[in-house]
Write a protein that holds these residues in place. Structure first.
Motif, PDB file in Angstrom:
ATOM      1  N   GLU A 103      -6.515  -5.898   8.842  1.00 55.81           N
ATOM      2  CA  GLU A 103      -7.747  -6.243   9.550  1.00 55.81           C
ATOM      3  C   GLU A 103      -8.153  -5.109  10.487  1.00 55.81           C
ATOM      4  N   SER A 104      -7.189  -4.539  11.183  1.00 58.28           N
ATOM      5  CA  SER A 104      -7.477  -3.428  12.098  1.00 58.28           C
ATOM      6  C   SER A 104      -8.033  -2.227  11.346  1.00 58.28           C
ATOM      7  N   GLU A 105      -7.456  -1.927  10.187  1.00 60.34           N
ATOM      8  CA  GLU A 105      -7.936  -0.797   9.392  1.00 60.34           C
ATOM      9  C   GLU A 105      -9.363  -1.030   8.900  1.00 60.34           C
ATOM     10  N   VAL A 106      -9.640  -2.239   8.444  1.00 56.91           N
ATOM     11  CA  VAL A 106     -10.982  -2.562   7.955  1.00 56.91           C
ATOM     12  C   VAL A 106     -11.983  -2.498   9.105  1.00 56.91           C
ATOM     13  N   LEU A 107     -11.623  -3.063  10.247  1.00 57.61           N
ATOM     14  CA  LEU A 107     -12.514  -3.035  11.405  1.00 57.61           C
ATOM     15  C   LEU A 107     -12.779  -1.603  11.854  1.00 57.61           C
ATOM     16  N   ALA A 108     -11.750  -0.781  11.875  1.00 56.06           N
ATOM     17  CA  ALA A 108     -11.922   0.629  12.257  1.00 56.06           C
ATOM     18  C   ALA A 108     -12.848   1.342  11.276  1.00 56.06           C
ATOM     19  N   ALA A 109     -12.719   1.051   9.994  1.00 53.78           N
ATOM     20  CA  ALA A 109     -13.589   1.672   8.990  1.00 53.78           C
ATOM     21  C   ALA A 109     -15.043   1.278   9.220  1.00 53.78           C
ATOM     22  N   LEU A 110     -15.283   0.019   9.555  1.00 51.26           N
ATOM     23  CA  LEU A 110     -16.654  -0.426   9.826  1.00 51.26           C
ATOM     24  C   LEU A 110     -17.203   0.208  11.096  1.00 51.26           C
TER      25      LEU A 110
ATOM     26  N   ARG B 232       0.860  -1.184   0.000  1.00 52.86           N
ATOM     27  CA  ARG B 232       0.000   0.000   0.000  1.00 52.86           C
ATOM     28  C   ARG B 232       0.885   1.218   0.000  1.00 52.86           C
ATOM     29  N   GLN B 233       0.773   2.007  -1.004  1.00 54.37           N
ATOM     30  CA  GLN B 233       1.517   3.255  -1.128  1.00 54.37           C
ATOM     31  C   GLN B 233       2.995   3.054  -0.808  1.00 54.37           C
ATOM     32  N   GLY B 234       3.579   2.001  -1.388  1.00 51.39           N
ATOM     33  CA  GLY B 234       5.006   1.771  -1.224  1.00 51.39           C
ATOM     34  C   GLY B 234       5.389   1.093   0.079  1.00 51.39           C
ATOM     35  N   ARG B 235       4.430   0.768   0.931  1.00 51.25           N
ATOM     36  CA  ARG B 235       4.732   0.096   2.197  1.00 51.25           C
ATOM     37  C   ARG B 235       4.060  -1.259   2.213  1.00 51.25           C
ATOM     38  N   ARG B 236       4.631  -2.172   2.978  1.00 56.41           N
ATOM     39  CA  ARG B 236       4.022  -3.484   3.139  1.00 56.41           C
ATOM     40  C   ARG B 236       3.273  -3.493   4.460  1.00 56.41           C
ATOM     41  N   ARG B 237       2.075  -4.032   4.453  1.00 56.07           N
ATOM     42  CA  ARG B 237       1.252  -4.102   5.657  1.00 56.07           C
ATOM     43  C   ARG B 237       0.936  -5.562   5.958  1.00 56.07           C
ATOM     44  N   ALA B 238       1.081  -5.961   7.191  1.00 57.40           N
ATOM     45  CA  ALA B 238       0.706  -7.304   7.600  1.00 57.40           C
ATOM     46  C   ALA B 238      -0.811  -7.412   7.622  1.00 57.40           C
ATOM     47  N   ASN B 239      -1.318  -8.642   7.490  1.00 65.22           N
ATOM     48  CA  ASN B 239      -2.770  -8.842   7.503  1.00 65.22           C
ATOM     49  C   ASN B 239      -3.401  -8.310   8.772  1.00 65.22           C
TER      50      ASN B 239
ATOM     51  N   ALA C 275     -23.196  -7.421   3.434  1.00 64.37           N
ATOM     52  CA  ALA C 275     -22.881  -6.196   4.163  1.00 64.37           C
ATOM     53  C   ALA C 275     -22.384  -6.636   5.534  1.00 64.37           C
ATOM     54  N   TYR C 276     -21.263  -6.089   5.955  1.00 69.57           N
ATOM     55  CA  TYR C 276     -20.590  -6.493   7.186  1.00 69.57           C
ATOM     56  C   TYR C 276     -20.708  -5.404   8.245  1.00 69.57           C
ATOM     57  N   ALA C 277     -20.791  -5.842   9.515  1.00 65.84           N
ATOM     58  CA  ALA C 277     -20.844  -4.910  10.642  1.00 65.84           C
ATOM     59  C   ALA C 277     -20.106  -5.545  11.817  1.00 65.84           C
ATOM     60  N   PRO C 278     -19.454  -4.739  12.650  1.00 61.02           N
ATOM     61  CA  PRO C 278     -18.784  -5.285  13.836  1.00 61.02           C
ATOM     62  C   PRO C 278     -19.817  -5.842  14.818  1.00 61.02           C
ATOM     63  N   VAL C 279     -19.441  -6.910  15.516  1.00 65.46           N
ATOM     64  CA  VAL C 279     -20.359  -7.472  16.507  1.00 65.46           C
ATOM     65  C   VAL C 279     -20.354  -6.644  17.780  1.00 65.46           C
ATOM     66  N   ALA C 280     -19.330  -5.829  17.985  1.00 65.93           N
ATOM     67  CA  ALA C 280     -19.229  -5.004  19.188  1.00 65.93           C
ATOM     68  C   ALA C 280     -18.332  -3.810  18.906  1.00 65.93           C
ATOM     69  N   ASP C 281     -18.347  -2.852  19.830  1.00 70.87           N
ATOM     70  CA  ASP C 281     -17.436  -1.716  19.729  1.00 70.87           C
ATOM     71  C   ASP C 281     -16.038  -2.154  20.175  1.00 70.87           C
ATOM     72  N   GLU C 282     -15.083  -1.224  20.196  1.00 75.05           N
ATOM     73  CA  GLU C 282     -13.707  -1.588  20.562  1.00 75.05           C
ATOM     74  C   GLU C 282     -13.616  -2.210  21.945  1.00 75.05           C
TER      75      GLU C 282
END
Length: 131
Positions: free
Chosen positions: A22-29, A11-18, A77-84
């Motif tokens: 996952e954290s980024e996707v969860l935060a977006a949701l 991503r944008q020249g950097r490597r990101r671990a899964n 459509a996906y949604a988190p089961v709980a907040d942080e």
């Protein structure tokens, strides 16, 4: 740069671990406050994640019981089961469930709390504080 391995994505020249993805996707949701399709999740994330990468991440999170999914058109459509806080509590329960001596773990956990956190825990346990 060569193709991304299953454990990383460029991503944008950097490597990101899964785990980071996952954290980024969860935060977006969590920010969305409503269920999102993979395409909608993809649109909210910076960088250039492919649709299939987003679907894979969402599927993994669903498999870990972190997300719920409901059919929406030809996708889910996906949604988190709980907040942080709820997710952190679920992780703590899973750890306790895998260890034979829950008492020892809980005692050591409480021993490591700050005085303020210990007081808060006492208040929660006595019913004087509700989340």
């Amino acid at each position: 740069m060569g193709p991304a391995t299953p454990a990383t994505v460029v991503r944008q020249g950097r490597r990101r671990a899964n785990g980071a993805l996952e954290s980024e996707v969860l935060a977006a949701l969590q920010r969305a406050g409503a269920p999102l399709t993979p395409r909608e999740v993809q649109a909210t994330l910076p960088g250039e994640l492919t649709y299939s990468t987003v679907v894979t991440i969402l599927s993994r999170l669903h498999g870990k019981d972190v997300l719920t999914r409901t059919p929406r058109g030809r996708a889910y459509a996906y949604a988190p089961v709980a907040d942080e806080a709820g997710l952190a509590a679920r992780r703590m329960h899973k750890v306790l469930d895998t260890l034979p001596d829950r008492e020892a773990v809980l005692v050591r956990f409480v021993d490591g709390l700050t005085a303020a956190d210990e007081l808060l825990l006492r208040q929660v346990l006595s019913g004087r504080v509700f989340p």
